[in-house]
Design a protein around this motif. Structure first.
Motif, mmCIF file in Angstrom:
data_model
loop_
_atom_site.group_PDB
_atom_site.id
_atom_site.type_symbol
_atom_site.label_atom_id
_atom_site.label_comp_id
_atom_site.label_asym_id
_atom_site.label_seq_id
_atom_site.Cartn_x
_atom_site.Cartn_y
_atom_site.Cartn_z
ATOM 1 N N LYS A 1 48.582 99.921 29.215
ATOM 2 C CA LYS A 1 48.082 98.591 28.843
ATOM 3 C C LYS A 1 48.321 98.327 27.351
ATOM 4 N N ILE A 2 48.175 99.361 26.531
ATOM 5 C CA ILE A 2 48.459 99.210 25.097
ATOM 6 C C ILE A 2 49.914 98.815 24.893
ATOM 7 N N LYS A 3 50.823 99.512 25.562
ATOM 8 C CA LYS A 3 52.250 99.200 25.434
ATOM 9 C C LYS A 3 52.546 97.774 25.901
ATOM 10 N N LEU A 4 51.905 97.377 26.986
ATOM 11 C CA LEU A 4 52.123 96.027 27.503
ATOM 12 C C LEU A 4 51.671 94.981 26.504
ATOM 13 N N GLU A 5 50.484 95.153 25.934
ATOM 14 C CA GLU A 5 49.964 94.163 24.987
ATOM 15 C C GLU A 5 50.827 94.098 23.723
ATOM 16 N N LYS A 6 51.367 95.224 23.316
ATOM 17 C CA LYS A 6 52.251 95.209 22.146
ATOM 18 C C LYS A 6 53.537 94.439 22.456
ATOM 19 N N ASN A 7 54.059 94.582 23.665
ATOM 20 C CA ASN A 7 55.260 93.840 24.050
ATOM 21 C C ASN A 7 54.995 92.349 24.194
ATOM 22 N N LYS A 8 53.778 92.005 24.579
ATOM 23 C CA LYS A 8 53.447 90.588 24.767
ATOM 24 C C LYS A 8 53.322 89.832 23.452
ATOM 25 N N VAL A 9 53.341 90.556 22.337
ATOM 26 C CA VAL A 9 53.361 89.899 21.027
ATOM 27 C C VAL A 9 54.725 89.253 20.775
ATOM 28 N N LEU A 10 55.763 89.724 21.454
ATOM 29 C CA LEU A 10 57.104 89.144 21.308
ATOM 30 C C LEU A 10 57.131 87.737 21.885
ATOM 31 N N PRO A 11 58.049 86.877 21.389
ATOM 32 C CA PRO A 11 58.049 85.466 21.799
ATOM 33 C C PRO A 11 58.440 85.276 23.264
ATOM 34 N N ASN A 12 57.868 84.234 23.869
ATOM 35 C CA ASN A 12 58.279 83.807 25.198
ATOM 36 C C ASN A 12 59.505 82.906 25.071
ATOM 37 N N LEU A 13 60.339 82.905 26.088
ATOM 38 C CA LEU A 13 61.595 82.157 26.041
ATOM 39 C C LEU A 13 61.652 81.149 27.170
ATOM 40 N N ALA A 14 62.531 80.139 27.000
ATOM 41 C CA ALA A 14 62.751 79.136 28.042
ATOM 42 C C ALA A 14 64.201 78.688 27.973
ATOM 43 N N LEU A 15 64.832 78.521 29.126
ATOM 44 C CA LEU A 15 66.198 78.015 29.244
ATOM 45 C C LEU A 15 66.224 76.904 30.278
ATOM 46 N N GLY A 16 67.145 75.928 30.092
ATOM 47 C CA GLY A 16 67.190 74.850 31.059
ATOM 48 C C GLY A 16 68.383 73.934 30.861
ATOM 49 N N TYR A 17 68.364 72.863 31.630
ATOM 50 C CA TYR A 17 69.434 71.857 31.589
ATOM 51 C C TYR A 17 68.790 70.497 31.360
ATOM 52 N N THR B 1 61.392 92.766 27.761
ATOM 53 C CA THR B 1 60.726 94.072 27.729
ATOM 54 C C THR B 1 59.300 94.026 28.274
ATOM 55 N N VAL B 2 58.718 92.816 28.292
ATOM 56 C CA VAL B 2 57.358 92.678 28.820
ATOM 57 C C VAL B 2 57.332 93.020 30.305
ATOM 58 N N TYR B 3 58.351 92.587 31.039
ATOM 59 C CA TYR B 3 58.373 92.828 32.487
ATOM 60 C C TYR B 3 58.503 94.310 32.800
ATOM 61 N N ALA B 4 59.342 94.993 32.014
ATOM 62 C CA ALA B 4 59.483 96.437 32.213
ATOM 63 C C ALA B 4 58.173 97.163 31.909
ATOM 64 N N SER B 5 57.505 96.740 30.839
ATOM 65 C CA SER B 5 56.236 97.365 30.458
ATOM 66 C C SER B 5 55.152 97.069 31.494
ATOM 67 N N ARG B 6 55.116 95.823 32.001
ATOM 68 C CA ARG B 6 54.106 95.473 33.001
ATOM 69 C C ARG B 6 54.367 96.207 34.312
ATOM 70 N N ASN B 7 55.618 96.433 34.637
ATOM 71 C CA ASN B 7 55.956 97.169 35.851
ATOM 72 C C ASN B 7 55.426 98.605 35.767
ATOM 73 N N LYS B 8 55.547 99.248 34.605
ATOM 74 C CA LYS B 8 55.001 100.597 34.422
ATOM 75 C C LYS B 8 53.477 100.579 34.502
ATOM 76 N N TRP B 9 52.877 99.514 33.964
ATOM 77 C CA TRP B 9 51.417 99.386 34.054
ATOM 78 C C TRP B 9 50.982 99.259 35.510
ATOM 79 N N ASN B 10 51.732 98.466 36.289
ATOM 80 C CA ASN B 10 51.413 98.324 37.710
ATOM 81 C C ASN B 10 51.567 99.644 38.451
ATOM 82 N N GLU B 11 52.570 100.425 38.080
ATOM 83 C CA GLU B 11 52.743 101.736 38.700
ATOM 84 C C GLU B 11 51.557 102.654 38.395
#
Length: 394
Positions: free
Chosen positions: A248-264, A92-102
């Motif tokens: 920007k407020i919406k973006l910062e609220k979304n950035k409180v959510l955890p970051n993720l990582a996937l790999g092999y 959701t951070v990417y969607a929120s940041r995309n709206k901020w960029n717009e």
């Protein structure tokens, strides 16, 4: 002659007969918009900023790490391990940041529109100045012709010993002064053309329309202000700043959510190996501290700033509007008083009949000429004030 001068100035309050009949002002302003180097440079800046804003929403680079451990007792063989992983923020951070960029793109667009408007207003002011100078030149050229006639007459009377050398010298000085004024106006016209050339990206302006018609009635102050509120780029930029700070407020609220990582992951030793998927979570406990509060405080500031600036712009707008109304009233009084006069022609006839000496004639003439010049100056100032009031239409 005065009648012709007054009609030339007042026949239509905002009729500018200064240029050749090829292009109108709207076409010329469009040409300047296309060629202006300041606007071109700002367009390149906007493009760079938009690309930079988009880059902030990219995924982090993938990570590849490996271990090879041949040293030690090696009772079970050399140990090998490697891992490839991709980390990313919560979706959701990417969607929120995309709206901020717009919203930031809208800020840039509003800023460009405001800069474009300023450039075109400067150009329009120069067109108005050129028109006024051309009118002055026509009037002064006629005055110069008349001054030459008077000088020739006095020269003839001097040769007949009917007037003294003082009158002859005064008439010659008056004629020379009129010649100098014409030369000065020609110089001023060239200066304005150079300014237009600069605004047009170094390309000379040609094919200017013969008519620039600005309506006398421009509407009430409240109607104009409502139109300005909805279309003025400078005011729209304030709204864009508010919208961006809110996103920007919406973006910062979304950035409180955890970051993720996937790999092999692969691990191997002495012909035996293990492999499988890797997953990780990064909880932003510290990196997001106070950022939401900061964004909220900035949003409150933008709201307050919009109100303060809008109130200030409205006060300035009212001042300009009432100044325009007052000057228009004065101009109409001049027009009513002088519209039916033929003072310069009557004075010239009185002088020819010997009713006035040259000195009396010249003093009386200057009075009416000053009034005509004042009327022409008021016309130009009215046009400049109107251009400022209607700036949002550019």
């Amino acid at each position: 002659m005065n009648k012709h001068i007054v009609f030339a100035i007042c026949g239509c309050l905002f009729f500018v007969n200064a240029f050749s009949q090829t292009k109108n002002v709207a076409e010329l302003l469009n040409e300047i918009e296309q060629n202006n180097t300041e606007l071109k440079g700002y367009q390149a800046f906007i493009e760079s900023q938009q690309l930079e804003n988009k880059s902030t929403n990219n995924l982090p680079d993938p990570q590849l790490s490996g271990y090879y451990m041949p040293f030690g007792d090696n009772l079970t063989g050399d140990y090998t391990e490697y891992e490839i992983s991709q980390s990313f923020e919560f979706p959701t951070v990417y969607a929120s940041r995309n709206k901020w960029n717009e919203s930031k793109s809208q800020q840039l667009a509003s800023a460009y529109s405001a800069k474009r408007q300023d450039v075109l207003l400067r150009a329009k002011g120069i067109f108005i100045e050129l028109a006024s100078l051309q009118k002055q030149k026509e009037i002064i050229t006629e005055r110069r012709t008349q001054s030459k006639q008077v000088f020739d007459q006095i020269q003839e009377l001097f040769d007949k010993e009917q007037v003294g050398i003082l009158d002859l010298n005064k008439a010659k000085i008056a004629w020379i002064q009129e010649q100098f004024v014409v030369q000065q106006i020609d110089s001023d016209i060239q200066v304005q053309l150079i300014k237009l050339k600069t605004l047009n990206g170094g390309i000379p302006i040609d094919g200017v329309s013969s008519q620039l018609i600005l309506p006398i009635e421009i509407g009430t102050v409240e109607n104009l202000w409502q139109k300005k509120l909805t279309s003025d780029p400078a005011l729209q930029e304030l709204k864009a700043n508010e919208a961006a700070s809110f996103q920007k407020i919406k973006l910062e609220k979304n950035k409180v959510l955890p970051n993720l990582a996937l790999g092999y992951n692969y691990q191997g030793v002495s012909g035996s190996n293990y492999s499988g998927f890797y997953g990780g979570v990064s909880i932003p406990l510290w990196s997001s501290k106070n950022k939401v509060k900061a964004a909220e405080a900035n949003y409150e500031y933008q709201q307050s700033n919009t109100q303060v600036i809008t109130t200030s712009v409205y006060a300035q707008f009212q001042e300009t509007y009432y100044q325009y109304e007052l000057m228009l009233e004065k101009f109409n009084e001049y027009q009513t008083t002088m519209g039916n006069l033929d003072s310069e022609q009557l004075l010239f006839k009185a002088y020819q009949l010997g009713e006035y000496s040259f000195m009396v004639y010249y003093l009386e003439l200057q009075f009416y000429r000053n009034a005509s010049d004042k009327m022409l100056q008021m016309e130009k100032e009215l046009q400049l004030l109107q251009a400022q009031l209607l700036k949002h239409q550019l």
